[in-house]
Design a protein around this motif. Structure first.
Motif, PDB file in Angstrom:
ATOM      1  N   MET A  11      12.577   9.320 -12.450  1.00 19.55           N
ATOM      2  CA  MET A  11      13.591   9.524 -11.415  1.00 19.55           C
ATOM      3  C   MET A  11      12.983   9.424 -10.009  1.00 19.55           C
ATOM      4  O   MET A  11      13.579   8.831  -9.106  1.00 19.55           O
ATOM      5  CB  MET A  11      14.292  10.872 -11.594  1.00 19.55           C
ATOM      6  N   LEU A  12      11.796   9.992  -9.828  1.00 19.87           N
ATOM      7  CA  LEU A  12      11.147   9.934  -8.510  1.00 19.87           C
ATOM      8  C   LEU A  12      10.694   8.515  -8.163  1.00 19.87           C
ATOM      9  O   LEU A  12      10.876   8.065  -7.031  1.00 19.87           O
ATOM     10  CB  LEU A  12       9.972  10.906  -8.447  1.00 19.87           C
ATOM     11  N   ASN A  13      10.118   7.820  -9.127  1.00 18.26           N
ATOM     12  CA  ASN A  13       9.703   6.444  -8.872  1.00 18.26           C
ATOM     13  C   ASN A  13      10.917   5.552  -8.601  1.00 18.26           C
ATOM     14  O   ASN A  13      10.871   4.662  -7.761  1.00 18.26           O
ATOM     15  CB  ASN A  13       8.890   5.878 -10.041  1.00 18.26           C
ATOM     16  N   ARG A  14      11.993   5.837  -9.288  1.00 20.25           N
ATOM     17  CA  ARG A  14      13.239   5.079  -9.113  1.00 20.25           C
ATOM     18  C   ARG A  14      13.810   5.288  -7.710  1.00 20.25           C
ATOM     19  O   ARG A  14      14.304   4.363  -7.077  1.00 20.25           O
ATOM     20  CB  ARG A  14      14.220   5.571 -10.176  1.00 20.25           C
TER      21      ARG A  14
ATOM     22  N   MET B 289       0.827  -1.198   0.000  1.00 16.03           N
ATOM     23  CA  MET B 289       0.000   0.000   0.000  1.00 16.03           C
ATOM     24  C   MET B 289       0.870   1.260   0.000  1.00 16.03           C
ATOM     25  O   MET B 289       0.498   2.252  -0.614  1.00 16.03           O
ATOM     26  CB  MET B 289      -0.935  -0.045   1.216  1.00 16.03           C
ATOM     27  N   LYS B 290       2.019   1.185   0.706  1.00 11.84           N
ATOM     28  CA  LYS B 290       2.919   2.344   0.736  1.00 11.84           C
ATOM     29  C   LYS B 290       3.410   2.702  -0.668  1.00 11.84           C
ATOM     30  O   LYS B 290       3.493   3.874  -1.010  1.00 11.84           O
ATOM     31  CB  LYS B 290       4.119   2.074   1.638  1.00 11.84           C
ATOM     32  N   LYS B 291       3.705   1.666  -1.456  1.00 11.44           N
ATOM     33  CA  LYS B 291       4.172   1.927  -2.819  1.00 11.44           C
ATOM     34  C   LYS B 291       3.093   2.617  -3.650  1.00 11.44           C
ATOM     35  O   LYS B 291       3.393   3.512  -4.435  1.00 11.44           O
ATOM     36  CB  LYS B 291       4.626   0.644  -3.507  1.00 11.44           C
ATOM     37  N   LEU B 292       1.855   2.213  -3.480  1.00 11.83           N
ATOM     38  CA  LEU B 292       0.763   2.821  -4.240  1.00 11.83           C
ATOM     39  C   LEU B 292       0.580   4.288  -3.842  1.00 11.83           C
ATOM     40  O   LEU B 292       0.368   5.144  -4.702  1.00 11.83           O
ATOM     41  CB  LEU B 292      -0.535   2.041  -4.033  1.00 11.83           C
ATOM     42  N   ILE B 293       0.701   4.590  -2.558  1.00 13.10           N
ATOM     43  CA  ILE B 293       0.599   5.978  -2.094  1.00 13.10           C
ATOM     44  C   ILE B 293       1.759   6.797  -2.642  1.00 13.10           C
ATOM     45  O   ILE B 293       1.567   7.920  -3.136  1.00 13.10           O
ATOM     46  CB  ILE B 293       0.525   6.039  -0.552  1.00 13.10           C
TER      47      ILE B 293
ATOM     48  N   VAL C 132       9.460  -2.649 -15.232  1.00  5.75           N
ATOM     49  CA  VAL C 132      10.581  -1.708 -15.164  1.00  5.75           C
ATOM     50  C   VAL C 132      11.447  -1.958 -13.943  1.00  5.75           C
ATOM     51  O   VAL C 132      12.656  -2.124 -14.052  1.00  5.75           O
ATOM     52  CB  VAL C 132      10.076  -0.235 -15.158  1.00  5.75           C
ATOM     53  N   PHE C 133      10.838  -1.961 -12.779  1.00  7.52           N
ATOM     54  CA  PHE C 133      11.602  -2.044 -11.537  1.00  7.52           C
ATOM     55  C   PHE C 133      11.555  -3.421 -10.873  1.00  7.52           C
ATOM     56  O   PHE C 133      11.981  -3.582  -9.737  1.00  7.52           O
ATOM     57  CB  PHE C 133      11.104  -0.989 -10.539  1.00  7.52           C
ATOM     58  N   GLY C 134      11.034  -4.420 -11.584  1.00  4.14           N
ATOM     59  CA  GLY C 134      10.883  -5.748 -11.017  1.00  4.14           C
ATOM     60  C   GLY C 134      12.182  -6.484 -10.730  1.00  4.14           C
ATOM     61  O   GLY C 134      12.176  -7.512 -10.095  1.00  4.14           O
ATOM     62  N   ASN C 135      13.297  -5.961 -11.222  1.00  4.70           N
ATOM     63  CA  ASN C 135      14.618  -6.540 -10.969  1.00  4.70           C
ATOM     64  C   ASN C 135      14.706  -8.012 -11.356  1.00  4.70           C
ATOM     65  O   ASN C 135      15.370  -8.792 -10.707  1.00  4.70           O
ATOM     66  CB  ASN C 135      15.014  -6.357  -9.485  1.00  4.70           C
TER      67      ASN C 135
ATOM     68  N   GLY D 207       2.794  -2.097 -14.545  1.00  3.59           N
ATOM     69  CA  GLY D 207       3.875  -2.099 -15.536  1.00  3.59           C
ATOM     70  C   GLY D 207       5.190  -1.609 -14.964  1.00  3.59           C
ATOM     71  O   GLY D 207       6.243  -2.239 -15.161  1.00  3.59           O
ATOM     72  N   TYR D 208       5.136  -0.501 -14.242  1.00  3.78           N
ATOM     73  CA  TYR D 208       6.368   0.036 -13.663  1.00  3.78           C
ATOM     74  C   TYR D 208       6.919  -0.891 -12.582  1.00  3.78           C
ATOM     75  O   TYR D 208       8.114  -1.153 -12.532  1.00  3.78           O
ATOM     76  CB  TYR D 208       6.146   1.429 -13.080  1.00  3.78           C
ATOM     77  N   SER D 209       6.041  -1.389 -11.725  1.00  2.60           N
ATOM     78  CA  SER D 209       6.521  -2.199 -10.603  1.00  2.60           C
ATOM     79  C   SER D 209       7.065  -3.552 -11.070  1.00  2.60           C
ATOM     80  O   SER D 209       8.001  -4.072 -10.464  1.00  2.60           O
ATOM     81  CB  SER D 209       5.424  -2.395  -9.558  1.00  2.60           C
TER      82      SER D 209
END
Length: 126
Positions: free
Chosen positions: A50-53, A1-5, A121-124, A116-118
């Motif tokens: 950059m902010l999401n990263r 939930m923190k990530k969504l906020i 892109v950032f799923g590592n 998509g991003y989680s």
């Protein structure tokens, strides 16, 4: 939930950058609304990347070029999803308020872009 906020906060910041750059370019350059919008969207997308990263997902294990390409790809597809849902709703339900269609399309695009991003892109996952 923190990530969504955090994602929603980053999106709000991206909107502010988008609107601010558009306003500046429209008032300080000879660029018209359509050309200025291209630069505004690109600046906002870079800002949200950059902010999401840094703030939402953390950097991926990919190269910065690969991560940026993936981020841009999801962003473009998300914008197309948003517009397709918006247009589809208005075409299939002509009495529907454009603002209701906007809300529905934006929410759907937000879910799509978050996933998509989680994951992409950032799923590592390499």
């Amino acid at each position: 939930m923190k990530k969504l906020i955090r994602f929603a906060l980053v999106g709000t910041a991206g909107f502010a950058v988008d609107a601010g750059v558009l306003w500046l370019l429209m008032h300080l350059t000879p660029l018209g609304a359509f050309t200025a919008r291209i630069f505004a969207i690109a600046t906002a997308m870079f800002t949200t990347w950059m902010l999401n990263r840094a703030f939402t997902f953390g950097a991926s294990t990919r190269t910065i070029i690969a991560e940026g390409f993936r981020y841009g790809s999801v962003g473009i597809v998300s914008a197309l999803v948003n517009y397709a849902i918006y247009a589809g709703l208005l075409l299939t339900i002509p009495a529907l308020s454009p603002f209701i269609a906007l809300i529905a399309a934006s929410l759907a695009a937000m879910v799509f872009s978050f996933l998509g991003y989680s994951r992409f892109v950032f799923g590592n996952k390499g």
